[in-house]
Motif scaffolding. Sequence first.
Motif, PDB file in Angstrom:
ATOM      1  N   SER A  70      46.527  42.324  78.864  1.00  0.00           N
ATOM      2  CA  SER A  70      45.842  41.030  78.788  1.00  0.00           C
ATOM      3  C   SER A  70      44.426  41.078  79.354  1.00  0.00           C
ATOM      4  O   SER A  70      43.616  40.194  79.057  1.00  0.00           O
ATOM      5  CB  SER A  70      46.651  39.967  79.527  1.00  0.00           C
ATOM      6  N   VAL A  71      44.109  42.091  80.153  1.00  0.00           N
ATOM      7  CA  VAL A  71      42.769  42.167  80.757  1.00  0.00           C
ATOM      8  C   VAL A  71      42.002  43.406  80.321  1.00  0.00           C
ATOM      9  O   VAL A  71      40.819  43.550  80.664  1.00  0.00           O
ATOM     10  CB  VAL A  71      42.846  42.122  82.287  1.00  0.00           C
ATOM     11  N   VAL A  76      47.755  43.333  87.252  1.00  0.00           N
ATOM     12  CA  VAL A  76      46.452  43.229  86.605  1.00  0.00           C
ATOM     13  C   VAL A  76      45.842  44.619  86.434  1.00  0.00           C
ATOM     14  O   VAL A  76      45.483  45.009  85.331  1.00  0.00           O
ATOM     15  CB  VAL A  76      45.501  42.333  87.413  1.00  0.00           C
ATOM     16  N   TRP A  83      45.623  45.284  91.909  1.00  0.00           N
ATOM     17  CA  TRP A  83      45.385  43.842  91.852  1.00  0.00           C
ATOM     18  C   TRP A  83      46.507  43.196  91.038  1.00  0.00           C
ATOM     19  O   TRP A  83      46.879  43.711  89.979  1.00  0.00           O
ATOM     20  CB  TRP A  83      44.053  43.529  91.196  1.00  0.00           C
ATOM     21  N   TYR A 104      44.649  35.606  92.892  1.00  0.00           N
ATOM     22  CA  TYR A 104      44.565  37.064  92.727  1.00  0.00           C
ATOM     23  C   TYR A 104      44.822  37.736  94.070  1.00  0.00           C
ATOM     24  O   TYR A 104      44.197  37.387  95.086  1.00  0.00           O
ATOM     25  CB  TYR A 104      43.201  37.456  92.181  1.00  0.00           C
ATOM     26  N   ASP A 163      43.237  33.204  82.597  1.00  0.00           N
ATOM     27  CA  ASP A 163      43.055  34.076  83.754  1.00  0.00           C
ATOM     28  C   ASP A 163      43.171  33.305  85.070  1.00  0.00           C
ATOM     29  O   ASP A 163      43.142  33.911  86.152  1.00  0.00           O
ATOM     30  CB  ASP A 163      41.688  34.765  83.707  1.00  0.00           C
ATOM     31  N   MET A 170      35.496  41.021  86.749  1.00  0.00           N
ATOM     32  CA  MET A 170      36.159  40.262  85.693  1.00  0.00           C
ATOM     33  C   MET A 170      35.099  39.645  84.789  1.00  0.00           C
ATOM     34  O   MET A 170      34.316  38.798  85.261  1.00  0.00           O
ATOM     35  CB  MET A 170      37.048  39.175  86.293  1.00  0.00           C
ATOM     36  N   ARG A 214      48.133  39.028  90.027  1.00  0.00           N
ATOM     37  CA  ARG A 214      47.787  37.612  89.998  1.00  0.00           C
ATOM     38  C   ARG A 214      49.040  36.782  89.782  1.00  0.00           C
ATOM     39  O   ARG A 214      50.027  37.258  89.234  1.00  0.00           O
ATOM     40  CB  ARG A 214      46.750  37.317  88.917  1.00  0.00           C
ATOM     41  N   GLU A 264      52.075  38.924  88.512  1.00  0.00           N
ATOM     42  CA  GLU A 264      51.980  39.922  87.457  1.00  0.00           C
ATOM     43  C   GLU A 264      50.880  40.944  87.737  1.00  0.00           C
ATOM     44  O   GLU A 264      49.873  40.634  88.383  1.00  0.00           O
ATOM     45  CB  GLU A 264      51.712  39.258  86.094  1.00  0.00           C
ATOM     46  N   TYR A 288      45.449  49.197  83.433  1.00  0.00           N
ATOM     47  CA  TYR A 288      45.237  47.765  83.271  1.00  0.00           C
ATOM     48  C   TYR A 288      46.366  47.123  82.475  1.00  0.00           C
ATOM     49  O   TYR A 288      46.948  47.748  81.591  1.00  0.00           O
ATOM     50  CB  TYR A 288      43.920  47.500  82.535  1.00  0.00           C
TER      51      TYR A 288
END
Length: 130
Positions: free
Chosen positions: A63-64, A48, A36, A94, A90, A83, A38, A46, A60
């Motif tokens: 940031s997430v 995810v 994934w 996506y 965010d 999420m 986004r 970037e 990951y």
Amino acid sequence: QVQLVESGGGLVQAGDSLRLSCAASGRTVSTYTMGWFRQAPGKEREFVAAINWSGLPTNYADSVKGRFTISRDNTKNTVYLQMNSLKPEDTAVYYCAADMSRSYYYNERIYTQTSAYDYWGRGTQVTVSS
């Protein structure tokens, strides 16, 4: 050829949760790494999260980490992104991606790069209001 279709995006408030789905058709994705990404307005796409063909390991973006969870159901040819604790930062489109050139392969470093993937969905919008 494989087609990837994302769904599950929407407008939510900060702190809410969303679950994105990426349904693949045309070929099975069960032996390939999926990811994934986004892209926010005016920014580059970037990384995810990424998931190995078997479901583990996963990787990951910092940031997430701790808020998002990537998973897959190979019987449904579908990958998910759960999420939680969403933040305004965010907000982005996506995209689901597949590396259909390397079967039974996983490299954590490589799969953070867009160049590692050869199929992409059209994206689903996620908007998080403060």
